[in-house]
Scaffold this active site. Sequence first.
Site, PDB file in Angstrom:
ATOM      1  N   ASP A  60      44.614  34.916  37.357  1.00 55.17           N
ATOM      2  CA  ASP A  60      44.891  36.142  38.109  1.00 55.17           C
ATOM      3  C   ASP A  60      45.597  35.788  39.415  1.00 55.17           C
ATOM      4  O   ASP A  60      44.962  35.423  40.397  1.00 55.17           O
ATOM      5  CB  ASP A  60      43.605  36.901  38.399  1.00 55.17           C
ATOM      6  CG  ASP A  60      43.864  38.272  39.041  1.00 55.17           C
ATOM      7  OD1 ASP A  60      45.010  38.516  39.469  1.00 55.17           O
ATOM      8  OD2 ASP A  60      42.929  39.078  39.088  1.00 55.17           O
ATOM      9  N   HIS A 120      44.521  38.576  46.542  1.00 52.64           N
ATOM     10  CA  HIS A 120      43.426  37.626  46.701  1.00 52.64           C
ATOM     11  C   HIS A 120      43.812  36.374  47.480  1.00 52.64           C
ATOM     12  O   HIS A 120      42.989  35.460  47.615  1.00 52.64           O
ATOM     13  CB  HIS A 120      42.896  37.243  45.318  1.00 52.64           C
ATOM     14  CG  HIS A 120      42.560  38.422  44.471  1.00 52.64           C
ATOM     15  ND1 HIS A 120      41.574  39.317  44.810  1.00 52.64           N
ATOM     16  CD2 HIS A 120      43.109  38.883  43.310  1.00 52.64           C
ATOM     17  CE1 HIS A 120      41.513  40.274  43.886  1.00 52.64           C
ATOM     18  NE2 HIS A 120      42.437  40.039  42.978  1.00 52.64           N
TER      19      HIS A 120
END
Length: 295
Positions: A188, A193
């Site tokens: 991911d 993030h």
Amino acid sequence: MPVDAARALAAGPRTTEISWAPGDVQLYHLAIGAGVPATDPRELRYTLESRLHVLPSFATVAGGGPPGVIAALSMPGVDVDLARVLHGGQSLTVHRPLPVRATATRTDRIAAVYDKGKAALLVLRSDAADADGPLWTTEARVFVRGEGGWGGERGPSADAREEPGAPDRVVERPVREDQALLHRLTGDLNPLHADPEFARRAGYDRPVLHGLCTYGMTLKAVVDTLLDGDVTRVRSFTARFTDVVYPGETLRVRMWRGAGTARVDVSAVERGDAPVLTDATVHLAVDGGRAAAGD
């Protein structure tokens, strides 16, 4: 409209061949906080090849490609800005214990599109199977802010749950400062993030932890605390993400035992026990399953 519900639902399934090896499983386990203390025999089940078993939530990243949230955005009828996307919830059903090495076929499709008024909710269903049969089924619930209001079906609402009383077990799990950077290596690569500028554009002060990392850390806490590390007893795990987690925070995991189930709630200690994962249930096999396949 960037979310074309009719087109998304009418699109045929997308099939992908995926594979993984022990190193992929070990990386995932490290990315959700396994291996501390490094010589603890209970942790070596997650990190040492000769003792390796597979936490069922590995299914959410198996194959190393884009996870459910990102995969949903590449389906026909979906063309949205990643900065307006939130992972709203995740469910996993395990059809048998996951092997530490396998080649499988994963089939993805948009199973539902709901109009939540101020957002659209996409449900991406993924089914995986290898030569021996079905392995798992997952559903990722993806909110797209600003894409609702077309008059579509609202979909199911979260059921009110009875107050369960004092939990049977409470454990705390620290989130490393670099936890999101580790979890990105499982596939991911959403900049939310890791990239502070992108995080601010998405409405956050700083990069946030992957919902799937919180999900995996929670399941590991349940397996280690209530099941003595027996991953084969997990049959399904469903959870709703109610708030983000920031790297460096501490997760407080509350567990209530039931008949063949464990109810779980997770909060962020440093933010006044703010709920981050709720309405979570792990369904269990009472007598356990067969041992996970070895390498």
